[in-house]
Scaffold this motif. Structure first.
Motif, PDB file in Angstrom:
ATOM      1  N   PHE A 123       0.870  -1.178   0.000  1.00 61.19           N
ATOM      2  CA  PHE A 123       0.000   0.000   0.000  1.00 61.19           C
ATOM      3  C   PHE A 123       0.906   1.228   0.000  1.00 61.19           C
ATOM      4  CE2 PHE A 123      -2.370   3.230   2.453  1.00 61.19           C
ATOM      5  CZ  PHE A 123      -3.581   3.240   1.781  1.00 61.19           C
ATOM      6  N   SER A 126       2.637   7.015   1.466  1.00 64.97           N
ATOM      7  CA  SER A 126       3.648   7.960   1.959  1.00 64.97           C
ATOM      8  C   SER A 126       4.658   8.355   0.881  1.00 64.97           C
ATOM      9  CB  SER A 126       4.404   7.347   3.135  1.00 64.97           C
ATOM     10  OG  SER A 126       3.514   7.005   4.153  1.00 64.97           O
ATOM     11  N   SER A 132       2.637  12.348   7.217  1.00 64.66           N
ATOM     12  CA  SER A 132       1.426  12.673   7.992  1.00 64.66           C
ATOM     13  C   SER A 132       0.484  13.539   7.148  1.00 64.66           C
ATOM     14  CB  SER A 132       1.801  13.453   9.256  1.00 64.66           C
ATOM     15  OG  SER A 132       2.663  12.700  10.062  1.00 64.66           O
ATOM     16  N   TRP A 156       9.125   4.387   2.277  1.00 66.55           N
ATOM     17  CA  TRP A 156       8.767   3.573   3.444  1.00 66.55           C
ATOM     18  C   TRP A 156       7.773   2.468   3.108  1.00 66.55           C
ATOM     19  CZ3 TRP A 156      12.333   4.943   6.522  1.00 66.55           C
ATOM     20  CH2 TRP A 156      12.617   6.287   6.806  1.00 66.55           C
ATOM     21  N   THR A 158       6.148  -0.907   2.948  1.00 67.58           N
ATOM     22  CA  THR A 158       6.241  -2.260   3.501  1.00 67.58           C
ATOM     23  C   THR A 158       5.921  -3.274   2.395  1.00 67.58           C
ATOM     24  OG1 THR A 158       5.546  -1.431   5.655  1.00 67.58           O
ATOM     25  CG2 THR A 158       5.300  -3.809   5.284  1.00 67.58           C
ATOM     26  N   THR A 365       0.970   8.559  12.785  1.00 64.69           N
ATOM     27  CA  THR A 365       1.691   8.679  14.058  1.00 64.69           C
ATOM     28  C   THR A 365       0.682   8.895  15.205  1.00 64.69           C
ATOM     29  OG1 THR A 365       1.838  11.075  13.856  1.00 64.69           O
ATOM     30  CG2 THR A 365       3.660   9.801  12.884  1.00 64.69           C
ATOM     31  N   GLU A 367       0.483  11.391  17.047  1.00 65.82           N
ATOM     32  CA  GLU A 367      -0.037  12.770  16.956  1.00 65.82           C
ATOM     33  C   GLU A 367      -1.207  12.805  15.955  1.00 65.82           C
ATOM     34  OE1 GLU A 367       3.190  11.912  16.846  1.00 65.82           O
ATOM     35  OE2 GLU A 367       4.005  12.857  18.628  1.00 65.82           O
TER      36      GLU A 367
HETATM   37  P1  FAD Z   1       6.202  13.425   9.335  1.00 69.76           P
HETATM   38  O1  FAD Z   1       4.850  13.542   8.754  1.00 69.76           O
HETATM   39  O2  FAD Z   1       7.287  14.254   8.761  1.00 69.76           O
HETATM   40  O3  FAD Z   1       6.119  13.704  10.894  1.00 69.76           O
HETATM   41  C1  FAD Z   1       7.254  14.040  11.694  1.00 69.76           C
HETATM   42  C2  FAD Z   1       6.747  14.325  13.110  1.00 69.76           C
HETATM   43  O4  FAD Z   1       5.874  15.473  13.078  1.00 69.76           O
HETATM   44  C3  FAD Z   1       5.931  13.192  13.710  1.00 69.76           C
HETATM   45  O5  FAD Z   1       6.146  13.081  15.085  1.00 69.76           O
HETATM   46  C4  FAD Z   1       4.493  13.624  13.447  1.00 69.76           C
HETATM   47  O6  FAD Z   1       3.558  13.046  14.338  1.00 69.76           O
HETATM   48  C5  FAD Z   1       4.619  15.120  13.645  1.00 69.76           C
HETATM   49  N1  FAD Z   1       3.557  15.862  12.953  1.00 69.76           N
HETATM   50  C6  FAD Z   1       3.371  16.002  11.613  1.00 69.76           C
HETATM   51  N2  FAD Z   1       2.265  16.713  11.372  1.00 69.76           N
HETATM   52  C7  FAD Z   1       1.742  17.058  12.587  1.00 69.76           C
HETATM   53  C8  FAD Z   1       0.599  17.793  13.001  1.00 69.76           C
HETATM   54  N3  FAD Z   1      -0.276  18.324  12.124  1.00 69.76           N
HETATM   55  N4  FAD Z   1       0.361  17.922  14.328  1.00 69.76           N
HETATM   56  C9  FAD Z   1       1.204  17.374  15.239  1.00 69.76           C
HETATM   57  N5  FAD Z   1       2.317  16.670  14.899  1.00 69.76           N
HETATM   58  C10 FAD Z   1       2.565  16.506  13.587  1.00 69.76           C
HETATM   59  N6  FAD Z   1       3.694   4.315   4.369  1.00 69.76           N
HETATM   60  C11 FAD Z   1       2.961   3.777   3.385  1.00 69.76           C
HETATM   61  O7  FAD Z   1       2.297   4.487   2.630  1.00 69.76           O
HETATM   62  N7  FAD Z   1       2.955   2.432   3.178  1.00 69.76           N
HETATM   63  C12 FAD Z   1       3.657   1.570   3.948  1.00 69.76           C
HETATM   64  O8  FAD Z   1       3.618   0.357   3.722  1.00 69.76           O
HETATM   65  C13 FAD Z   1       4.451   2.113   5.004  1.00 69.76           C
HETATM   66  N8  FAD Z   1       5.242   1.300   5.776  1.00 69.76           N
HETATM   67  C14 FAD Z   1       6.106   1.870   6.664  1.00 69.76           C
HETATM   68  C15 FAD Z   1       7.033   1.064   7.328  1.00 69.76           C
HETATM   69  C16 FAD Z   1       7.986   1.640   8.150  1.00 69.76           C
HETATM   70  C17 FAD Z   1       9.005   0.771   8.818  1.00 69.76           C
HETATM   71  C18 FAD Z   1       8.005   3.051   8.351  1.00 69.76           C
HETATM   72  C19 FAD Z   1       9.041   3.712   9.212  1.00 69.76           C
HETATM   73  C20 FAD Z   1       7.058   3.824   7.752  1.00 69.76           C
HETATM   74  C21 FAD Z   1       6.112   3.257   6.895  1.00 69.76           C
HETATM   75  N9  FAD Z   1       5.214   4.059   6.187  1.00 69.76           N
HETATM   76  C22 FAD Z   1       4.445   3.511   5.180  1.00 69.76           C
HETATM   77  C23 FAD Z   1       5.245   5.506   6.344  1.00 69.76           C
HETATM   78  C24 FAD Z   1       4.533   5.993   7.611  1.00 69.76           C
HETATM   79  O9  FAD Z   1       3.162   5.890   7.489  1.00 69.76           O
HETATM   80  C25 FAD Z   1       4.992   7.432   7.845  1.00 69.76           C
HETATM   81  O10 FAD Z   1       6.348   7.387   8.268  1.00 69.76           O
HETATM   82  C26 FAD Z   1       4.134   8.155   8.861  1.00 69.76           C
HETATM   83  O11 FAD Z   1       2.818   8.340   8.380  1.00 69.76           O
HETATM   84  C27 FAD Z   1       4.745   9.509   9.274  1.00 69.76           C
HETATM   85  O12 FAD Z   1       5.121  10.253   8.183  1.00 69.76           O
HETATM   86  P2  FAD Z   1       6.603  10.922   8.100  1.00 69.76           P
HETATM   87  O13 FAD Z   1       7.569   9.833   8.348  1.00 69.76           O
HETATM   88  O14 FAD Z   1       6.694  11.661   6.837  1.00 69.76           O
HETATM   89  O15 FAD Z   1       6.663  11.892   9.323  1.00 69.76           O
END
Ligand code: FAD
Ligand code: CAA
Length: 380
Positions: A123, A126, A132, A156, A158, A365, A367
């Protein structure tokens, strides 16, 4: 109100527990060390019906309910969260979306194979600049008449290097914002579709996480899922179910660590007695058991609401938020109860602690779960 499991649920839970202990446990430390994808075990999980748990048997699924799904997820996650995330993604994010929103042709072609484990799904929502903030999709799918032309990067992902079928979310009309987003089925090996290197991760190291690149990938029109512009809603609805799966994964990680800590505390002696006889340790166990039980009730409630056809956006976010917090906090305590032994791989709790962290990050996350919960609370 009845809190007891049915005989069928108990049978399913015991089958998953048995599989986890006999099949997942023996190689789990090696797979974690070597970042080894559990390929043969995925096949076995497919044979047991764990890859299409809630899919209608007419499409090759097991036709079970969401309660069964969380029971299976909890048992697998007690031992190996890298294996359980494969189950979660395939069931909640891929099979569910296709079964609920796909055409009959898409179901026949893809779902029937995904539900049995012949195919694995991924899926892809991201992106490097849209995690997020998922409505800020930069990947585009431009309507070229006979097909869409897909360009962009997903990160990211999976099962990224192992999947046969990828559900890819992309922007088709930027002016329409979240209403200009669509979901597409992309087959592995399609021209212009490249899989990047595997990520070297803190936890769930046996799972396969990659960046994916799409360069002028042609997607047949018939591979769009749902009506034009429904892709963001599709992703959100799919993720609501996914969050139940990850909440159950977190519950399993927490309860797996708790069981190990409880057992260890009854064997290890210090100051002339088993350490469980020191109140500081006994109270840790009491806190762990209480919080795990509370998490279990939230996870079960969300699954029950799904089974009843109720809206579960709110309950799934709450279950994931709480269960992932419990998993993180109590795996740390399980390491503490093990003392120095907790710090080495052989005792399993350090891996559970590392695996717990991801449950507070992926599928939204903590949050983001609070955003979903608070918006729901404040809505008229
Ligand atoms: P960011 O969005 O950059 O967030 C950074 C920090 O800021 C976090 O603490 C977040 O909570 C905080 N933040 C951001 N916006 C706000 C807000 N409005 N209010 C308060 N806090 C906020 N994605 C897929 O699509 N498919 C997958 O199969 C998949 N598998 C994954 C497997 C792994 C091992 C990992 C690490 C990630 C995977 N992901 C996948 C991605 C995952 O869903 C994202 O990492 C996650 O949604 C967070 O996005 P980001 O890493 O860009 O963090
Ligand atoms: N059901 C139906 N529609 C929904 C919905 C839902 N659950 N949630 C949002 N929508 C609709 C809204 O009603 C809105 O439509 P209208 O404009 O018609 O009102 C539209 O979608 C946009 O919604 P928002 O205005 O709420 O959008 P937002 O930009 O504020 O973002 C968000 C909302 C909840 C933060 C969302 O972006 C989000 O969930 N982000 C996290 C992304 C995430 O979970 N990623 C996980 C990737 S997969 C993964 O991680 C797998 C894995 O690891 C194994």
């Amino acid at each position: 109100m009845d809190f007891s499991l049915t005989e069928e649920h108990i049978m399913i839970r015991d089958a998953a527990r048995d599989f986890a202990n006999t099949e997942l446990l023996p190689g789990v430390i090696e797979r974690d060390n070597l970042q080894k994808f559990p390929k043969d075990l995925v096949k076995k999980m497919g044979d047991l019906g764990f890859l299409g748990i809630m899919v209608d048997p007419k499409y090759g699924g097991s036709g079970m309910d969401a309660i069964s799904y969380v029971l299976i997820m909890e048992e697998l996650s007690k031992i190996d969260a890298s294996a359980s995330v494969i189950v979660s993604v395939n069931n909640s994010l891929v099979c569910y979306g296709l079964e609920t929103y796909g055409t009959e042709e898409q179901k026949e072609k893809y779902l029937t194979k995904l539900a049995t484990g012949e195919f694995i799904g991924a899926f892809c929502l991201s992106e490097p600049e849209a995690g997020s903030d998922a409505t800020s999709q930069k990947t585009t799918a431009i309507d070229k008449g006979s097909h869409y032309l897909l360009n962009g990067t997903k990160n990211w992902i999976t099962n990224g290097g192992r999947a046969d079928v990828y559900i890819v979310i992309a922007q088709t009309d930027r002016d329409k914002g979240s209403h200009g987003i669509n979901a597409f089925i992309v087959e592995k090996g399609t021209e212009g579709f490249h899989v990047g290197p595997k990520e070297d991760k803190l936890g769930i190291r046996g799972s396969d996480t990659h960046t994916l690149q799409f360069n002028d990938v042609k997607i047949p029109k018939k591979n769009r899922i749902g009506v034009n512009g429904s892709g963001f809603r599709f992703a959100m609805k799919t993720l609501s179910g996914g969050r139940i799966g990850i909440a159950a994964q977190a519950l399993g990680i927490a309860s797996g660590a708790f069981e190990l800590a409880r057992k260890y505390s009854k064997e290890r002696k210090a100051f002339g007695t088993e350490i469980c006889n020191h109140q500081a340790i006994a109270f840790k166990l009491a806190d762990m058991a209480t919080d795990i039980e509370a998490a279990r009730q939230l996870v079960m409630k969300a699954a029950w609401e799904k089974d009843q056809g109720k809206n579960y956006d709110y309950s799934s976010a709450m279950a994931k938020l709480y269960a992932s917090k419990v998993a993180m906090e109590h795996t740390v305590e399980a390491v503490q109860i093990h003392g120095g032994n907790g710090f080495v791989k052989e005792y399993h709790v350090e891996r559970l602690m590392r695996d717990a962290k991801i449950t507070q990050i992926y599928e939204g996350t903590s949050e983001i779960q609070k955003i979903v919960i608070s918006r729901s609370l404040l809505r008229d």
